[in-house]
Design a protein around this motif. Structure first.
Motif, short mmCIF file in Angstrom:
data_model
loop_
_atom_site.label_atom_id
_atom_site.label_comp_id
_atom_site.label_asym_id
_atom_site.label_seq_id
_atom_site.Cartn_x
_atom_site.Cartn_y
_atom_site.Cartn_z
N ILE A 21 117.38 118.72 -10.28
CA ILE A 21 118.14 119.85 -11.15
C ILE A 21 116.95 120.64 -11.13
N VAL A 22 116.58 119.92 -12.68
CA VAL A 22 115.67 120.61 -13.99
C VAL A 22 114.22 121.05 -13.07
N MET A 23 114.00 119.77 -12.28
CA MET A 23 113.53 120.25 -11.59
C MET A 23 112.80 121.27 -11.28
N MET A 24 113.59 121.35 -10.06
CA MET A 24 114.05 122.84 -9.05
C MET A 24 114.03 123.63 -9.87
N VAL A 25 114.75 124.10 -11.50
CA VAL A 25 115.02 125.19 -12.44
C VAL A 25 113.62 125.55 -12.91
N VAL A 26 112.49 124.47 -13.09
CA VAL A 26 111.28 125.17 -13.61
C VAL A 26 110.82 125.73 -12.52
N MET A 27 110.92 125.10 -11.56
CA MET A 27 110.08 125.37 -10.40
C MET A 27 109.93 126.94 -10.47
N ILE A 162 110.01 111.43 -12.88
CA ILE A 162 108.62 111.22 -13.00
C ILE A 162 108.65 112.84 -12.39
N GLY A 163 109.23 112.99 -11.11
CA GLY A 163 109.47 114.63 -10.92
C GLY A 163 109.56 115.22 -11.81
N LEU A 164 109.94 115.01 -12.73
CA LEU A 164 110.79 115.70 -13.64
C LEU A 164 109.26 115.92 -14.56
N VAL A 165 108.86 115.06 -15.28
CA VAL A 165 108.14 114.88 -16.19
C VAL A 165 106.54 115.57 -15.26
N ILE A 168 107.36 119.54 -15.12
CA ILE A 168 107.92 120.24 -17.15
C ILE A 168 105.44 120.36 -16.91
N ALA A 169 104.88 119.77 -16.62
CA ALA A 169 103.47 119.38 -17.32
C ALA A 169 103.03 121.01 -16.15
N GLY A 170 103.16 121.11 -15.33
CA GLY A 170 102.77 121.86 -14.37
C GLY A 170 103.10 123.33 -14.75
N GLY A 171 104.65 123.35 -15.63
CA GLY A 171 105.37 124.56 -15.46
C GLY A 171 104.65 124.83 -16.87
#
Length: 307
Positions: A21-27, A162-165, A168-171
């Motif tokens: 969920i956090v990954m997609m929000v960052v995206m 891992i996907g989350l980290v 976030i790094a990309g964001g």
């Protein structure tokens, strides 16, 4: 114990799906960040151009979501059934197909970019800004599709964190580079596009690295075996997630067309601010479905769907 063999209750499911969920929000915040920097440092017309171009990005995000969640469902089911080697073969084949789709998407968009931009609502006033923003992004379509696909596959491998980290790094890279390219290097709206593309590329290249060297994990690249049936199942399983993003793309497109006719670029800029909230809400829904799908598929494959 397999990485997806979790105790299923509300708490554990929410814990497992929260990183997705956090990954997609960052995206979803990539476009918001671009719009914020562009509106403050470049101008209103450039901000409107970001929203005009957004449907192009939305289509690539939809393709990534379709191939990511669809592949995850197929792969997790095979893992649950104990067909580990077949799961890795399917993973590798569909990732290669995804790379091909990304390359074709970039090529077609590059050849017909002028026609696409005018079709999306650009006029002579903001066409140059639309072109300057869209042209760099075209070369990052493959990275955008891959990074979203890998986000889903990390979940299938039992490593959603891992996907989350990496997301976030990309964001964070996108935020920092937006300021550097626009404020320091004076690249204008093109700088925002390059920053976004680099933000996409960090998770994409890490995903290739991770699954290429992940010999100790459940999923990794192997010699692929062509399986068009699995590809078709992945596309059909993930089609609902793609529809979510296509609906956003169509809604944004229609609002842009109407606002350009009634008000002009200022109207597009105004509606863009309201649409940003929609992007985030859809991201929450998609992130949850992306996170929970591998669990459902794994237990289905293990013939434990009702346990």
């Amino acid at each position: 114990m397999n990485s997806l063999d979790w105790k299923i209750d509300i708490r554990s499911v929410l814990k497992f799906t929260l990183p997705s969920i956090v990954m997609m929000v960052v995206m979803s915040l990539y476009t918001v960040v671009d719009g914020t920097f562009v509106s403050r440092l470049v101008g209103t017309n450039a901000f409107s151009a970001v929203n005009i171009v957004y449907p192009m990005l939305s289509v690539t995000i939809g393709l990534g979501a379709m191939l990511g969640t669809g592949t995850t469902a197929i792969v997790a089911m095979k893992m649950g059934a104990g067909r580990q080697r077949e799961a890795c073969e399917t993973l590798t084949f569909i990732v290669l197909v995804t790379i091909g789709i990304g390359a074709v998407s970039s090529l077609v968009s590059l050849v017909y970019l002028k026609e696409i931009l005018y079709a999306l609502g650009a006029n002579d006033t903001i066409y140059e800004d639309c072109w300057n923003y869209a042209l760099p992004l075209v070369f990052f379509f493959m990275a955008n599709i891959l990074q979203i696909q890998f986000q889903a596959l990390y979940v299938a491998d039992g490593k959603p964190q891992i996907g989350l980290v990496v997301t976030i790094a990309g964001g964070l890279a996108n935020v920092v580079l937006d300021y550097v390219f626009i404020a320091w290097f004076h690249m204008g709206i093109a700088g925002a596009a390059v920053a976004t593309g680099i933000g996409y590329s960090i998770p994409a290249f890490y995903g290739l690295f991770y699954f290429g060297l992940n010999r100790k994990g459940s999923l990794h690249f192997v010699r692929p075996r062509i399986n068009m049936r699995a590809l078709g199942h992945a596309a059909s399983n993930g089609s609902s997630e793609m529809v979510n993003y296509l609906s956003t793309s169509i809604t944004t497109f229609l609002f842009n067309i109407i606002m350009m006719r009634l008000v002009g670029p200022d109207g597009v800029a105004a509606i863009a601010i309201l649409l940003y909230l929609d992007f985030v809400l859809i991201a929450i829904s998609l992130g949850y479905s992306m996170g929970v799908a591998p669990l459902i598929s794994y237990y289905y494959g293990a013939d434990r769907a009702g346990s």
